[in-house]
Design a protein around this motif. Structure first.
Motif, short mmCIF file in Angstrom:
data_model
loop_
_atom_site.label_atom_id
_atom_site.label_comp_id
_atom_site.label_asym_id
_atom_site.label_seq_id
_atom_site.Cartn_x
_atom_site.Cartn_y
_atom_site.Cartn_z
N HIS A 1 0.80 -1.34 0.06
CA HIS A 1 -0.01 0.06 -0.10
C HIS A 1 0.86 1.30 -0.06
N LYS A 2 1.92 1.12 1.01
CA LYS A 2 2.81 2.49 0.90
C LYS A 2 3.37 2.68 -0.55
N TRP A 3 4.18 1.76 -1.11
CA TRP A 3 4.63 1.88 -2.25
C TRP A 3 3.69 2.37 -3.64
N PHE A 4 2.37 1.83 -3.52
CA PHE A 4 1.53 2.02 -4.55
C PHE A 4 1.04 3.44 -4.36
N ASN A 5 1.01 3.77 -2.91
CA ASN A 5 0.52 5.24 -2.73
C ASN A 5 1.44 6.16 -3.20
N LEU A 6 2.79 5.76 -2.94
CA LEU A 6 3.93 6.87 -3.39
C LEU A 6 4.01 6.84 -5.15
N ALA A 7 3.90 5.67 -5.82
CA ALA A 7 3.79 5.67 -7.10
C ALA A 7 2.49 6.49 -7.68
N ALA A 8 1.59 6.50 -7.01
CA ALA A 8 0.36 7.25 -7.43
C ALA A 8 0.41 8.60 -7.22
N LEU A 9 1.16 9.05 -6.16
CA LEU A 9 1.41 10.65 -5.68
C LEU A 9 2.43 11.18 -6.93
N LYS A 10 3.27 10.13 -7.59
CA LYS A 10 4.23 10.48 -8.50
C LYS A 10 3.72 10.40 -9.92
N GLY A 11 2.21 10.00 -9.85
CA GLY A 11 1.82 10.15 -11.46
C GLY A 11 1.33 8.69 -12.15
N ARG A 12 1.57 7.50 -11.26
CA ARG A 12 1.17 6.25 -11.96
C ARG A 12 -0.23 6.03 -11.45
N THR A 13 -1.14 6.52 -12.66
CA THR A 13 -2.64 6.40 -12.30
C THR A 13 -2.95 4.81 -11.93
N ASP A 14 -2.30 3.75 -12.53
CA ASP A 14 -2.82 2.32 -12.34
C ASP A 14 -2.35 1.98 -10.83
N ALA A 15 -1.65 2.98 -10.35
CA ALA A 15 -1.28 2.41 -8.91
C ALA A 15 -2.43 2.59 -7.97
N VAL A 16 -3.32 3.61 -8.35
CA VAL A 16 -4.62 3.82 -7.66
C VAL A 16 -5.63 2.68 -7.32
N ALA A 17 -5.58 1.89 -8.59
CA ALA A 17 -6.44 0.81 -8.40
C ALA A 17 -5.97 -0.39 -7.45
N LEU A 18 -4.62 -0.24 -7.73
CA LEU A 18 -4.12 -1.55 -6.95
C LEU A 18 -3.87 -1.21 -5.33
N ARG A 19 -3.68 -0.03 -5.12
CA ARG A 19 -3.51 0.47 -3.87
C ARG A 19 -5.06 0.30 -3.25
N ARG A 20 -5.91 0.50 -4.03
CA ARG A 20 -7.51 0.25 -3.47
C ARG A 20 -7.69 -1.16 -3.18
N GLU A 21 -7.22 -2.13 -4.14
CA GLU A 21 -7.44 -3.38 -4.00
C GLU A 21 -6.66 -3.90 -2.73
N VAL A 22 -5.32 -3.43 -2.75
CA VAL A 22 -4.70 -3.79 -1.46
C VAL A 22 -5.41 -3.50 -0.05
N ALA A 23 -5.89 -2.20 -0.22
CA ALA A 23 -6.54 -1.59 0.96
C ALA A 23 -7.80 -2.38 1.52
N GLU A 24 -8.57 -3.14 0.46
CA GLU A 24 -9.67 -4.01 0.74
C GLU A 24 -9.49 -5.23 1.64
N GLN A 25 -8.02 -5.37 1.79
CA GLN A 25 -7.87 -6.48 2.43
C GLN A 25 -7.00 -6.25 3.75
N MET A 26 -7.00 -4.82 4.09
CA MET A 26 -6.17 -4.37 5.15
C MET A 26 -7.30 -3.82 6.12
N SER A 27 -6.65 -3.72 7.41
CA SER A 27 -7.59 -3.12 8.47
C SER A 27 -7.34 -1.62 8.60
N ASP A 28 -8.15 -0.75 9.33
CA ASP A 28 -7.99 0.39 9.31
C ASP A 28 -6.51 0.81 9.92
N ALA A 29 -6.11 0.05 10.82
CA ALA A 29 -4.86 0.55 11.50
C ALA A 29 -3.76 0.00 10.47
#
Length: 88
Positions: A44-72
């Motif tokens: 999630h951390k690396w996809f988040n950073l990639a999205a911030l740097k302009g990789r639009t496909d990282a947004v979907a993967l970050r979201r997919e990973v987040a669905e499997q994670m707790s809020d913490a």
């Protein structure tokens, strides 16, 4: 040894093109378990950073990973991403 010339007028800095790709690849590395361990917080951390740097496909993967994670876990990943941005 390099014997050619570099056209500085049209050259693109490496950081401008490679950094988002490297960050995205790190996200894939941790999400896929290539290291032998799946680490969703790191992914999630690396996809988040990639999205911030302009990789639009990282947004979907970050979201997919987040669905499997707790809020913490998501909060931890976001803290790590902020710390990385501060350091770099």
């Amino acid at each position: 040894m390099f014997q050619g010339t570099i056209d500085l007028e049209t050259a693109t800095p490496v950081a401008a093109t490679a950094i988002p790709d490297v960050l995205f690849e790190r996200g894939l590395y941790w999400a896929s378990g290539r290291s032998g361990v799946v680490n969703l917080v790191a992914a999630h951390k690396w996809f988040n950073l990639a999205a911030l740097k302009g990789r639009t496909d990282a947004v979907a993967l970050r979201r997919e990973v987040a669905e499997q994670m707790s809020d913490a876990e998501i909060a931890a990943a976001q803290r790590e991403a902020r710390a990385w941005m501060t350091a770099h």
